[in-house]
Design an enzyme around this catalytic site. Structure first.
Site, short mmCIF file in Angstrom:
data_model
loop_
_atom_site.label_atom_id
_atom_site.label_comp_id
_atom_site.label_asym_id
_atom_site.label_seq_id
_atom_site.Cartn_x
_atom_site.Cartn_y
_atom_site.Cartn_z
N ARG A 193 -56.86 56.73 40.72
CA ARG A 193 -56.48 57.94 41.46
C ARG A 193 -57.15 59.11 40.74
O ARG A 193 -56.97 59.29 39.54
CB ARG A 193 -54.96 58.13 41.43
CG ARG A 193 -54.54 59.48 42.04
CD ARG A 193 -53.14 59.90 41.59
NE ARG A 193 -52.09 59.07 42.12
CZ ARG A 193 -50.90 58.93 41.51
NH1 ARG A 193 -50.65 59.53 40.35
NH2 ARG A 193 -49.98 58.17 42.05
N ASP A 206 -49.40 56.93 35.97
CA ASP A 206 -49.76 58.35 36.01
C ASP A 206 -50.43 58.74 34.70
O ASP A 206 -50.19 58.13 33.65
CB ASP A 206 -48.50 59.23 36.16
CG ASP A 206 -47.94 59.22 37.57
OD1 ASP A 206 -48.61 58.75 38.50
OD2 ASP A 206 -46.79 59.71 37.72
#
Ligand code: FDA
Length: 283
Positions: free
Chosen positions: A160, A109
């Protein structure tokens, strides 16, 4: 003071892995894949970081044993990034050894802008060794993403793309939604054109529709990318997208350290505050 979990349950699947399993199975039963996130960030001591690596390794094993269609998402500050960079890299490698052994995938992340460069650096180092088992996140609101996106696309990274969830000053990040959306579209276009399997992470219909149209116009095929959304938000939309033939994945967070994640969800959309308020008044 510890807040009661009932507040967070709209956005967090449970305080333990076992509590999250039925929610993951439910999503999997609709053809939706999952990425599980053991919540927490900014670990300050080595013992805690060591324990976290062990918990993540156990999580990979548990997912495998339970037969869930799920990868994992992690934060480098949970692996000791604030303590020492090479120690953090070492922890990441331990985790990726396990991911490779189980033929699964770890998404790193993206956190606040103080950590962007080091996160990209450690990702690139890991990518050389672990290839398809590791991916990264890029935030469209950051000015620097106009360079990071082509750079990561050129090495074939698994990215992402999201808007960005942290509060950043004007010199670092775009501040208004139309500009963020335009940047998002530009980066989605580059990733769709130049990488094999980008992950489009948004609940925003304008962006979802733009991606669908672009993919159709360019004849790229629905299987060339994946839509991602967060647990507790737009499940019906995810089911519809899956039924339409798109690949989909839900980010499912769990764990006792849910407060910072919960707070980000409340700050990004006023409707989320109403969801929580209504939960509080339900039995
Ligand atoms: P946003 O909140 O900007 O809303 C835009 C519009 O979308 C709304 O006006 C509404 O029309 C529609 N919409 C949004 N939510 C809706 C809902 N629940 N129901 C109906 N309509 C809705 N951030 C980060 O900094 N680092 C990271 O690593 C990640 N990882 C990540 C993974 C995944 C899978 C997702 C989906 C998101 C992230 N994020 C993130 C968070 C991301 O950066 C961003 O903060 C949120 O996704 C909110 O932006 P959106 O584009 O989703 O909608």
């Amino acid at each position: 003071m510890k807040l009661p979990f009932v507040l967070a349950k709209r956005f967090v699947a449970g305080e333990t892995f076992d509590q999250s399993i039925p929610k993951v199975r439910h999503l999997n039963s609709h053809g939706i894949k999952v990425t599980l996130d053991l919540l927490g960030e900014n670990v300050k001591d080595r013992q805690m970081a060591d324990d976290t690596v062990e918990s993540y390794i156990q999580l990979i094993k548990n997912i495998h044993t339970a037969g869930l269609k799920s990868t994992i998402s992690i934060k480098l500050t949970m692996l000791g990034l604030d303590i020492d960079e090479s120690y953090c890299m070492n922890n990441l490698s331990k985790l990726l050894d396990c991911a490779r052994e189980h033929d699964t995938f770890v998404r790193i992340d993206m956190e606040g802008s103080d950590n962007t460069q080091i996160t990209i650096d450690l990702f690139k180092e890991a990518f050389k060794e672990y290839g398809k088992h590791v991916g990264i996140v890029i935030q469209a609101y950051l000015h620097r993403s106009k360079d990071d996106i082509p750079d990561l696309a050129s090495i074939g990274a698994d990215v992402r793309l999201c808007k960005g969830a942290y509060s950043e000053p004007e010199r670092i990040a775009l501040q208004n939604m139309p500009a963020i959306r335009e940047a998002f579209k530009e980066y989605a276009r580059i990733l769709l054109d130049k990488t094999t399997y980008p992950r489009i992470a948004t609940h925003d219909d304008e962006l979802v529709d733009w991606v669908k149209t672009y993919v159709l116009e360019q004849n790229l095929g629905k299987s060339r990318f994946e839509f991602q959304m967060l647990y507790g938000l737009r499940e019906e939309t995810m089911i519809e997208l899956t039924d339409e033939g798109y690949n989909t994945r839900v980010y499912v967070p769990y764990g006792t350290m849910w407060f910072p994640y919960f707070k980000r969800r409340l700050l990004e959309r006023k409707e989320n505050i109403f969801f929580v308020a209504s939960t509080m008044f339900k039995k």
